[in-house]
Motif scaffolding. Structure first.
Motif, PDB file in Angstrom:
ATOM      1  N   VAL A 115       7.158   2.372   0.784  1.00  0.00           N
ATOM      2  CA  VAL A 115       6.608   1.978  -0.512  1.00  0.00           C
ATOM      3  C   VAL A 115       5.693   3.088  -0.999  1.00  0.00           C
ATOM      4  O   VAL A 115       4.847   3.582  -0.250  1.00  0.00           O
ATOM      5  CB  VAL A 115       5.808   0.656  -0.401  1.00  0.00           C
ATOM      6  N   VAL A 116       5.882   3.488  -2.258  1.00  0.00           N
ATOM      7  CA  VAL A 116       5.010   4.488  -2.879  1.00  0.00           C
ATOM      8  C   VAL A 116       4.557   3.975  -4.243  1.00  0.00           C
ATOM      9  O   VAL A 116       5.221   3.154  -4.866  1.00  0.00           O
ATOM     10  CB  VAL A 116       5.703   5.867  -3.026  1.00  0.00           C
ATOM     11  N   CYS A 117       3.425   4.480  -4.697  1.00  0.00           N
ATOM     12  CA  CYS A 117       2.921   4.133  -6.025  1.00  0.00           C
ATOM     13  C   CYS A 117       3.661   4.972  -7.071  1.00  0.00           C
ATOM     14  O   CYS A 117       4.342   5.940  -6.732  1.00  0.00           O
ATOM     15  CB  CYS A 117       1.412   4.371  -6.088  1.00  0.00           C
ATOM     16  N   PRO A 118       3.546   4.637  -8.351  1.00  0.00           N
ATOM     17  CA  PRO A 118       4.249   5.404  -9.388  1.00  0.00           C
ATOM     18  C   PRO A 118       3.849   6.883  -9.444  1.00  0.00           C
ATOM     19  O   PRO A 118       4.686   7.742  -9.687  1.00  0.00           O
ATOM     20  CB  PRO A 118       3.862   4.699 -10.691  1.00  0.00           C
ATOM     21  N   VAL A 119       2.580   7.173  -9.190  1.00  0.00           N
ATOM     22  CA  VAL A 119       2.109   8.564  -9.246  1.00  0.00           C
ATOM     23  C   VAL A 119       2.764   9.390  -8.136  1.00  0.00           C
ATOM     24  O   VAL A 119       3.277  10.480  -8.373  1.00  0.00           O
ATOM     25  CB  VAL A 119       0.574   8.623  -9.150  1.00  0.00           C
ATOM     26  N   CYS A 120       2.769   8.877  -6.920  1.00  0.00           N
ATOM     27  CA  CYS A 120       3.383   9.599  -5.797  1.00  0.00           C
ATOM     28  C   CYS A 120       4.898   9.700  -5.955  1.00  0.00           C
ATOM     29  O   CYS A 120       5.495  10.708  -5.617  1.00  0.00           O
ATOM     30  CB  CYS A 120       3.012   8.937  -4.479  1.00  0.00           C
ATOM     31  N   ALA A 121       5.521   8.643  -6.503  1.00  0.00           N
ATOM     32  CA  ALA A 121       6.965   8.673  -6.731  1.00  0.00           C
ATOM     33  C   ALA A 121       7.325   9.787  -7.719  1.00  0.00           C
ATOM     34  O   ALA A 121       8.274  10.548  -7.501  1.00  0.00           O
ATOM     35  CB  ALA A 121       7.455   7.332  -7.242  1.00  0.00           C
ATOM     36  N   ARG A 122       6.559   9.913  -8.809  1.00  0.00           N
ATOM     37  CA  ARG A 122       6.807  10.982  -9.783  1.00  0.00           C
ATOM     38  C   ARG A 122       6.588  12.357  -9.147  1.00  0.00           C
ATOM     39  O   ARG A 122       7.349  13.296  -9.376  1.00  0.00           O
ATOM     40  CB  ARG A 122       5.908  10.819 -11.001  1.00  0.00           C
ATOM     41  N   ALA A 123       5.555  12.488  -8.353  1.00  0.00           N
ATOM     42  CA  ALA A 123       5.252  13.777  -7.710  1.00  0.00           C
ATOM     43  C   ALA A 123       6.370  14.169  -6.740  1.00  0.00           C
ATOM     44  O   ALA A 123       6.756  15.331  -6.691  1.00  0.00           O
ATOM     45  CB  ALA A 123       3.921  13.704  -6.984  1.00  0.00           C
ATOM     46  N   GLU A 124       6.878  13.216  -5.985  1.00  0.00           N
ATOM     47  CA  GLU A 124       7.942  13.507  -5.022  1.00  0.00           C
ATOM     48  C   GLU A 124       9.257  13.881  -5.692  1.00  0.00           C
ATOM     49  O   GLU A 124      10.019  14.675  -5.155  1.00  0.00           O
ATOM     50  CB  GLU A 124       8.177  12.296  -4.112  1.00  0.00           C
ATOM     51  N   HIS A 125       9.527  13.316  -6.853  1.00  0.00           N
ATOM     52  CA  HIS A 125      10.804  13.564  -7.526  1.00  0.00           C
ATOM     53  C   HIS A 125      10.708  14.607  -8.629  1.00  0.00           C
ATOM     54  O   HIS A 125      11.672  14.813  -9.362  1.00  0.00           O
ATOM     55  CB  HIS A 125      11.363  12.252  -8.082  1.00  0.00           C
ATOM     56  N   SER A 126       9.567  15.259  -8.766  1.00  0.00           N
ATOM     57  CA  SER A 126       9.428  16.307  -9.792  1.00  0.00           C
ATOM     58  C   SER A 126      10.115  17.584  -9.313  1.00  0.00           C
ATOM     59  O   SER A 126      10.187  17.842  -8.109  1.00  0.00           O
ATOM     60  CB  SER A 126       7.955  16.563 -10.094  1.00  0.00           C
ATOM     61  N   PRO A 127      10.606  18.379 -10.251  1.00  0.00           N
ATOM     62  CA  PRO A 127      11.304  19.623  -9.838  1.00  0.00           C
ATOM     63  C   PRO A 127      10.372  20.669  -9.269  1.00  0.00           C
ATOM     64  O   PRO A 127       9.224  20.681  -9.406  1.00  0.00           O
ATOM     65  CB  PRO A 127      11.927  20.128 -11.142  1.00  0.00           C
TER      66      PRO A 127
ATOM     67  N   ARG B 134       7.098   1.178  -5.776  1.00  0.00           N
ATOM     68  CA  ARG B 134       8.415   1.821  -5.778  1.00  0.00           C
ATOM     69  C   ARG B 134       8.920   1.789  -4.349  1.00  0.00           C
ATOM     70  O   ARG B 134       8.345   2.441  -3.471  1.00  0.00           O
ATOM     71  CB  ARG B 134       8.333   3.264  -6.278  1.00  0.00           C
ATOM     72  N   ILE B 135       9.966   1.019  -4.110  1.00  0.00           N
ATOM     73  CA  ILE B 135      10.510   0.886  -2.763  1.00  0.00           C
ATOM     74  C   ILE B 135      11.686   1.833  -2.636  1.00  0.00           C
ATOM     75  O   ILE B 135      12.627   1.780  -3.430  1.00  0.00           O
ATOM     76  CB  ILE B 135      10.928  -0.565  -2.469  1.00  0.00           C
ATOM     77  N   GLU B 136      11.610   2.720  -1.666  1.00  0.00           N
ATOM     78  CA  GLU B 136      12.634   3.735  -1.459  1.00  0.00           C
ATOM     79  C   GLU B 136      13.146   3.680  -0.035  1.00  0.00           C
ATOM     80  O   GLU B 136      12.488   3.151   0.849  1.00  0.00           O
ATOM     81  CB  GLU B 136      12.055   5.125  -1.755  1.00  0.00           C
ATOM     82  N   LYS B 137      14.325   4.233   0.171  1.00  0.00           N
ATOM     83  CA  LYS B 137      14.891   4.328   1.513  1.00  0.00           C
ATOM     84  C   LYS B 137      14.444   5.638   2.148  1.00  0.00           C
ATOM     85  O   LYS B 137      14.243   6.637   1.466  1.00  0.00           O
ATOM     86  CB  LYS B 137      16.409   4.293   1.458  1.00  0.00           C
TER      87      LYS B 137
ATOM     88  N   VAL C  63       0.866  -1.181   0.000  1.00  0.00           N
ATOM     89  CA  VAL C  63       0.000   0.000   0.000  1.00  0.00           C
ATOM     90  C   VAL C  63       0.901   1.229   0.000  1.00  0.00           C
ATOM     91  O   VAL C  63       1.860   1.313   0.769  1.00  0.00           O
ATOM     92  CB  VAL C  63      -0.920   0.002   1.242  1.00  0.00           C
ATOM     93  N   CYS C  64       0.597   2.195  -0.865  1.00  0.00           N
ATOM     94  CA  CYS C  64       1.380   3.430  -0.950  1.00  0.00           C
ATOM     95  C   CYS C  64       1.278   4.191   0.372  1.00  0.00           C
ATOM     96  O   CYS C  64       0.171   4.413   0.885  1.00  0.00           O
ATOM     97  CB  CYS C  64       0.866   4.287  -2.095  1.00  0.00           C
ATOM     98  N   CYS C  65       2.429   4.596   0.906  1.00  0.00           N
ATOM     99  CA  CYS C  65       2.419   5.295   2.196  1.00  0.00           C
ATOM    100  C   CYS C  65       1.945   6.740   2.065  1.00  0.00           C
ATOM    101  O   CYS C  65       1.655   7.381   3.064  1.00  0.00           O
ATOM    102  CB  CYS C  65       3.805   5.233   2.843  1.00  0.00           C
ATOM    103  N   GLN C  66       1.828   7.269   0.854  1.00  0.00           N
ATOM    104  CA  GLN C  66       1.368   8.641   0.654  1.00  0.00           C
ATOM    105  C   GLN C  66      -0.143   8.717   0.406  1.00  0.00           C
ATOM    106  O   GLN C  66      -0.840   9.451   1.079  1.00  0.00           O
ATOM    107  CB  GLN C  66       2.112   9.287  -0.525  1.00  0.00           C
ATOM    108  N   CYS C  67      -0.627   7.959  -0.582  1.00  0.00           N
ATOM    109  CA  CYS C  67      -2.039   8.092  -0.962  1.00  0.00           C
ATOM    110  C   CYS C  67      -2.895   6.897  -0.569  1.00  0.00           C
ATOM    111  O   CYS C  67      -4.123   6.970  -0.618  1.00  0.00           O
ATOM    112  CB  CYS C  67      -2.167   8.350  -2.457  1.00  0.00           C
ATOM    113  N   GLY C  68      -2.280   5.771  -0.216  1.00  0.00           N
ATOM    114  CA  GLY C  68      -3.029   4.637   0.282  1.00  0.00           C
ATOM    115  C   GLY C  68      -3.553   3.661  -0.756  1.00  0.00           C
ATOM    116  O   GLY C  68      -4.279   2.734  -0.398  1.00  0.00           O
ATOM    117  N   VAL C  69      -3.205   3.811  -2.044  1.00  0.00           N
ATOM    118  CA  VAL C  69      -3.675   2.842  -3.034  1.00  0.00           C
ATOM    119  C   VAL C  69      -2.865   1.554  -2.927  1.00  0.00           C
ATOM    120  O   VAL C  69      -1.695   1.561  -2.568  1.00  0.00           O
ATOM    121  CB  VAL C  69      -3.623   3.382  -4.486  1.00  0.00           C
ATOM    122  N   ALA C  70      -3.517   0.445  -3.268  1.00  0.00           N
ATOM    123  CA  ALA C  70      -2.851  -0.857  -3.274  1.00  0.00           C
ATOM    124  C   ALA C  70      -2.100  -1.009  -4.593  1.00  0.00           C
ATOM    125  O   ALA C  70      -2.606  -0.634  -5.655  1.00  0.00           O
ATOM    126  CB  ALA C  70      -3.884  -1.961  -3.127  1.00  0.00           C
ATOM    127  N   VAL C  71      -0.883  -1.550  -4.525  1.00  0.00           N
ATOM    128  CA  VAL C  71      -0.062  -1.735  -5.722  1.00  0.00           C
ATOM    129  C   VAL C  71       0.563  -3.130  -5.734  1.00  0.00           C
ATOM    130  O   VAL C  71       0.845  -3.710  -4.690  1.00  0.00           O
ATOM    131  CB  VAL C  71       1.048  -0.670  -5.842  1.00  0.00           C
TER     132      VAL C  71
END
Length: 68
Positions: A56-68, A32-35, A18-26
């Protein structure tokens, strides 16, 4: 539970996290597993733990976190 991202594309895959940001199941493919560094208060500053945590984050949250 089923993967939200797979369901959107018409597939049917079992979710493993489950994404730790938005809560969707993946599923494993979309997770996306990050440190994550852990900090604790130490006197006048912060101290970083020697070991990193896992998050663990979903692809959408991972892109949002790493966007400039």
């Amino acid at each position: 539970m089923r993967c939200f991202e797979c369901h959107r594309s018409g597939a049917d895959e079992v979710a493993e996290a489950v994404c730790c940001q938005c809560g969707v199941a993946v599923c494993r493919q979309h997770a996306r597993i990050e440190k994550q560094e852990l900090h604790k208060d130490a006197g006048l500053g912060k101290s970083t733990h020697a070991l990193s945590a896992r998050r663990v984050v979903c692809p959408v949250c991972a892109r949002a976190e790493h966007s400039p």
